[in-house]
Motif scaffolding. Structure first.
Motif, mmCIF file in Angstrom:
data_model
loop_
_atom_site.group_PDB
_atom_site.id
_atom_site.type_symbol
_atom_site.label_atom_id
_atom_site.label_comp_id
_atom_site.label_asym_id
_atom_site.label_seq_id
_atom_site.Cartn_x
_atom_site.Cartn_y
_atom_site.Cartn_z
ATOM 1 N N ASP A 8 0.788 -1.290 -0.220
ATOM 2 C CA ASP A 8 0.009 -0.118 -0.027
ATOM 3 C C ASP A 8 0.756 1.171 0.023
ATOM 4 N N PRO A 9 1.296 1.694 -1.137
ATOM 5 C CA PRO A 9 2.219 2.793 -1.232
ATOM 6 C C PRO A 9 1.361 4.092 -0.803
ATOM 7 N N ALA A 10 0.096 4.195 -0.804
ATOM 8 C CA ALA A 10 -0.779 5.448 -0.442
ATOM 9 C C ALA A 10 -0.342 5.672 0.976
ATOM 10 N N ASP A 11 -0.419 4.619 1.753
ATOM 11 C CA ASP A 11 -0.063 4.896 3.136
ATOM 12 C C ASP A 11 1.197 5.622 3.536
ATOM 13 N N GLU A 12 2.165 4.998 2.496
ATOM 14 C CA GLU A 12 3.575 5.423 2.831
ATOM 15 C C GLU A 12 3.804 6.833 2.277
ATOM 16 N N ILE A 13 3.113 7.243 1.096
ATOM 17 C CA ILE A 13 3.029 8.568 0.663
ATOM 18 C C ILE A 13 2.465 9.375 1.638
ATOM 19 N N SER A 14 1.273 9.112 2.263
ATOM 20 C CA SER A 14 0.644 9.893 3.152
ATOM 21 C C SER A 14 1.634 9.864 4.467
ATOM 22 N N ASP A 15 2.271 9.155 4.828
ATOM 23 C CA ASP A 15 3.150 9.177 6.065
ATOM 24 C C ASP A 15 4.563 10.422 5.481
ATOM 25 N N ILE A 16 5.084 9.855 4.179
ATOM 26 C CA ILE A 16 5.914 11.014 3.845
ATOM 27 C C ILE A 16 5.492 12.450 3.542
ATOM 28 N N GLU A 17 4.202 12.514 3.046
ATOM 29 C CA GLU A 17 3.655 13.938 3.107
ATOM 30 C C GLU A 17 3.571 14.552 4.564
ATOM 31 N N ASP A 18 3.186 13.711 5.591
ATOM 32 C CA ASP A 18 3.313 14.237 6.864
ATOM 33 C C ASP A 18 4.464 14.534 7.227
ATOM 34 N N ARG A 19 5.544 14.002 6.965
ATOM 35 C CA ARG A 19 6.831 14.419 7.457
ATOM 36 C C ARG A 19 7.321 15.514 6.618
ATOM 37 N N ILE A 20 6.964 15.853 5.484
ATOM 38 C CA ILE A 20 7.374 17.036 4.597
ATOM 39 C C ILE A 20 6.778 18.056 5.520
ATOM 40 N N GLU A 21 5.407 18.015 5.737
ATOM 41 C CA GLU A 21 4.747 19.090 6.220
ATOM 42 C C GLU A 21 5.530 19.494 7.807
ATOM 43 N N ALA A 22 5.748 18.632 8.320
ATOM 44 C CA ALA A 22 6.663 18.879 9.650
ATOM 45 C C ALA A 22 7.842 19.581 9.563
ATOM 46 N N LEU A 23 8.719 19.020 8.529
ATOM 47 C CA LEU A 23 9.994 19.562 7.982
ATOM 48 C C LEU A 23 9.622 21.088 7.663
ATOM 49 N N ALA A 24 8.569 21.451 6.961
ATOM 50 C CA ALA A 24 8.334 22.635 6.395
ATOM 51 C C ALA A 24 8.256 23.533 7.577
ATOM 52 N N GLU A 25 7.476 23.217 8.569
ATOM 53 C CA GLU A 25 7.141 23.883 9.883
ATOM 54 C C GLU A 25 8.537 24.201 10.554
ATOM 55 N N VAL A 26 9.373 23.125 10.454
ATOM 56 C CA VAL A 26 10.675 23.409 11.074
ATOM 57 C C VAL A 26 11.415 24.681 10.236
ATOM 58 N N ALA A 27 11.521 24.379 9.075
ATOM 59 C CA ALA A 27 12.072 25.273 8.165
ATOM 60 C C ALA A 27 11.677 26.765 8.330
ATOM 61 N N GLU A 28 10.199 27.020 8.429
ATOM 62 C CA GLU A 28 9.736 28.302 8.919
ATOM 63 C C GLU A 28 10.070 29.044 10.103
ATOM 64 N N ARG A 29 9.959 28.021 11.038
ATOM 65 C CA ARG A 29 10.511 28.433 12.426
ATOM 66 C C ARG A 29 12.333 28.721 12.214
ATOM 67 N N CYS A 30 12.885 27.990 11.356
ATOM 68 C CA CYS A 30 14.456 28.651 11.238
ATOM 69 C C CYS A 30 14.510 29.956 10.631
ATOM 70 N N ARG A 31 13.612 30.097 9.514
ATOM 71 C CA ARG A 31 13.564 31.428 8.867
ATOM 72 C C ARG A 31 13.412 32.632 9.931
ATOM 73 N N LYS A 32 12.209 32.355 10.897
ATOM 74 C CA LYS A 32 12.042 33.351 11.751
ATOM 75 C C LYS A 32 13.126 33.680 12.794
ATOM 76 N N TYR A 33 13.856 32.531 13.006
ATOM 77 C CA TYR A 33 15.019 32.802 14.135
ATOM 78 C C TYR A 33 16.068 33.307 13.528
ATOM 79 N N ILE A 34 16.341 33.239 12.206
ATOM 80 C CA ILE A 34 17.355 33.830 11.304
ATOM 81 C C ILE A 34 17.017 35.232 11.398
ATOM 82 N N LEU A 35 15.733 35.792 10.860
ATOM 83 C CA LEU A 35 15.412 37.171 10.769
ATOM 84 C C LEU A 35 15.622 37.850 12.224
ATOM 85 N N ALA A 36 15.155 37.131 13.223
ATOM 86 C CA ALA A 36 15.570 37.632 14.617
ATOM 87 C C ALA A 36 16.968 37.953 15.048
ATOM 88 N N SER A 37 17.928 36.903 14.419
ATOM 89 C CA SER A 37 19.207 36.867 14.626
ATOM 90 C C SER A 37 19.848 38.261 13.867
#
Length: 118
Positions: A8-37
């Motif tokens: 069932d690659p659909a479940d794997e794809i869903s898990d990967i998309e969740d991971r991508i979304e979480a990583l995107a949130e981390v990246a956005e937080r880093c961008r905010k800290y970079i601006l504050a720095s």
């Protein structure tokens, strides 16, 4: 990231998309800290310049505080830029794996024939 199941690659794809979304949130937080720095570095440099020129009338405390602000900003900037690069690399790897899994799915063509009503 390893492949979980071939069935069932659909479940794997869903898990990967969740991971991508979480990583995107981390990246956005880093961008905010970079601006504050960057703001901290600029503020510290401006305060140091004002202190050196004697415009505030304060002495060593303001100078030390401004130096600490600049150094702290530099450290935070470097750390977050490094984390952002690693996160972007992880996002690209996850997107490549997702594309690979999508490529494995046996897609069927949908015909353009009209459907018969029962």
């Amino acid at each position: 990231m390893s492949l979980m199941s071939e069935d069932d690659p659909a479940d794997e794809i869903s898990d990967i998309e969740d991971r991508i979304e979480a990583l995107a949130e981390v990246a956005e937080r880093c961008r905010k800290y970079i601006l504050a720095s960057k703001v901290a570095i600029g503020s510290g440099a401006a305060l140091l310049l004002i202190t050196i020129l004697g415009l505030l009338g304060t002495g060593q405390t303001a100078a030390l505080g401004s130096i600490a602000l600049v150094l702290g900003g530099i450290v935070s900037l470097g750390s977050n830029v490094s984390t952002l690069r690693q996160t972007d690399d992880s996002i690209r790897a996850a997107e490549a794996l997702r594309a690979q899994l999508i490529g494995r799915i046996d897609l069927r063509m949908v015909s353009d024939a009209p459907m018969k009503l029962m």
